[in-house]
Design a protein around this motif. Structure first.
Motif: not given
Length: 428
Positions: A382-406
């Motif tokens: 999941l952190p690798a996936l979040q890093g990929w999302i951050a590369d594709m969008t931005d760091y703040a947006t990548s935290y939507w993955l964290i939201f879904g997990c919670l």
């Protein structure tokens, strides 16, 4: 009447192993920043060390459970300590000369084998020594305090050692931390070698059906998924926050690396505080409401962290490294402060999920622990996936993955953790 047994020494030893699990695992956060710069990597590839560390859980989880069942707590822990010493040694060698990224990944992978084996031992043993239920959860939470001490020290020491000079950020700058870890492993081995530890589940022959027996429990299957996403949350929040503060991608804040290290260290320190509070309350508050409350608060904090302006700063106490560990005030973007405060929420989730997932499993507990550890690979995926999302969008947006997990963890607390297989035979 049988005299009450004193398990103080085994409990202390499990606490020491909890410390080592977090210390070695969380070295990957500052090392990710170092290798990104040393080997000119993007954010996604800089997370490969963390991924390799947790991939080992997928490979070793079930074999570790079988080892625990066949050879017992003590011998499994001793083997894990030896493997951990070797893994940190390989990472140390990866910094020689110009450095070797493949060797660094190999060291992270071998270290992950050790962490998986140790986790397989310490969680069911503390739960067993506490008799399960609230007392078992309480011991796991107190073990989590030791875990958080290791988790706090690793990024703080790593951030301090890497320094601010760009040319100085190489793996070899972290040599003192590697030597410290190897020394602790050696000392732990000597103490464990002489210790007597109760072995409630050791058998001479493997039993057929134990793995499938554990998986026949719905609340355990859902708990396995919950631990997968939980470890991703626990690791992803501070790891990506480190890049958010010091990286060069979209939305990066270009903060001082030493300050970033103290902020990440504060996240792990807050996990320590939360686990201490969870341990103190664990005898009175059951795992289910504890998990539901922290997941709900985590959801709120993540949303605030994503949408509050990074231009708005707030003064907050941070945990500093250096020659003397202390607290100091730093101006931190308010959104990052919300991410850091998530440490209070994630602090008690591991113990609560494990306690709920193994409830009523009886003889299937050792094998269940191994399956459980397999899903800790989520801390790499999941952190690798979040890093990929951050590369594709931005760091703040990548935290939507964290939201879904919670959100899933909240579901598990409210509904998925209920044991609907209470009539299944689990006695020895």
């Amino acid at each position: 009447m049988e005299p009450k047994k004193n398990y103080a020494l085994p409990i202390v030893m499990m606490f020491a192993l909890f410390f080592m699990i977090a210390f070695v695992t969380n070295l990957q956060s500052p090392l990710g920043v170092i290798v990104k710069e040393q080997f000119a990597l993007d954010t996604f590839r800089s997370q490969w060390g963390t991924f390799a560390n947790f991939l080992a859980y997928a490979c070793m989880g079930i074999p570790a459970g079988a080892m625990l069942r066949r050879y017992g707590y003590r011998r499994t822990a001793l083997a894990a300590v030896v493997v951990g010493f070797a893994g940190v040694g390989v990472t140390l060698l990866s910094g020689r000369g110009e450095g070797s990224f493949p060797l660094y990944l190999a060291g992270a992978f071998v270290s992950g084998f050790s962490m998986c084996m140790l986790n397989t031992v310490v969680n069911p043993m503390l739960n067993t020594l506490g008799g399960g239920g609230r007392r078992g959860n309480q011991l796991i939470q107190f073990g989590g305090v030791c875990n958080s001490v290791g988790g706090t020290l690793a990024p703080v020491l790593g951030g301090y050692l890497m320094g601010n000079a760009v040319g100085g950020r190489v793996i070899s700058t972290a040599d003192p931390v590697f030597f410290l870890a190897m020394g602790i492993f050696a000392l732990t081995f000597l103490v464990l070698f002489r210790a007597r530890i109760p072995e409630p589940f050791v058998v001479n022959e493997p039993r057929r059906g134990e793995r499938t027996g554990a998986l026949s429990f719905r609340h355990f299957r859902l708990g396995v998924a919950a631990i997968f996403v939980y470890v991703g949350v626990e690791v992803g929040i501070p790891s990506i926050a480190n890049f958010y503060m010091t990286g060069t991608g979209a939305g990066a804040l270009d903060m001082d690396t030493a300050v970033a290290g103290t902020i990440v260290g504060t996240y792990w320190f807050l996990m320590l505080v939360g686990r201490l509070a969870g341990g103190l309350l664990g005898g009175r508050v059951s795992s289910r409401p504890m998990l539901a409350a922290t997941a709900s608060l985590g959801l709120v904090l993540v949303v605030l962290g994503m949408y509050l302006s990074p231009e708005t700063g707030v003064r907050m106490p941070v945990f500093r490294g250096g020659t003397s560990l202390s607290f100091g005030m730093e101006t931190v973007p308010v959104g990052l402060m919300c991410f850091v405060l998530c440490g209070l929420c994630t602090s008690v989730m591991w113990g609560a999920i494990f306690n709920l997932a193994v409830e009523g499993l009886g003889k299937y507990t050792p094998m269940a622990s191994g399956i459980f550890m397999t899903m800790v690979v989520g801390g790499g995926v999941l952190p690798a996936l979040q890093g990929w999302i951050a590369d594709m969008t931005d760091y703040a947006t990548s935290y939507w993955l964290i939201f879904g997990c919670l959100l899933y963890i909240l579901y598990y607390a409210l509904a998925g953790s209920r044991n609907v297989n209470r009539t299944a035979p689990v006695a020895e």
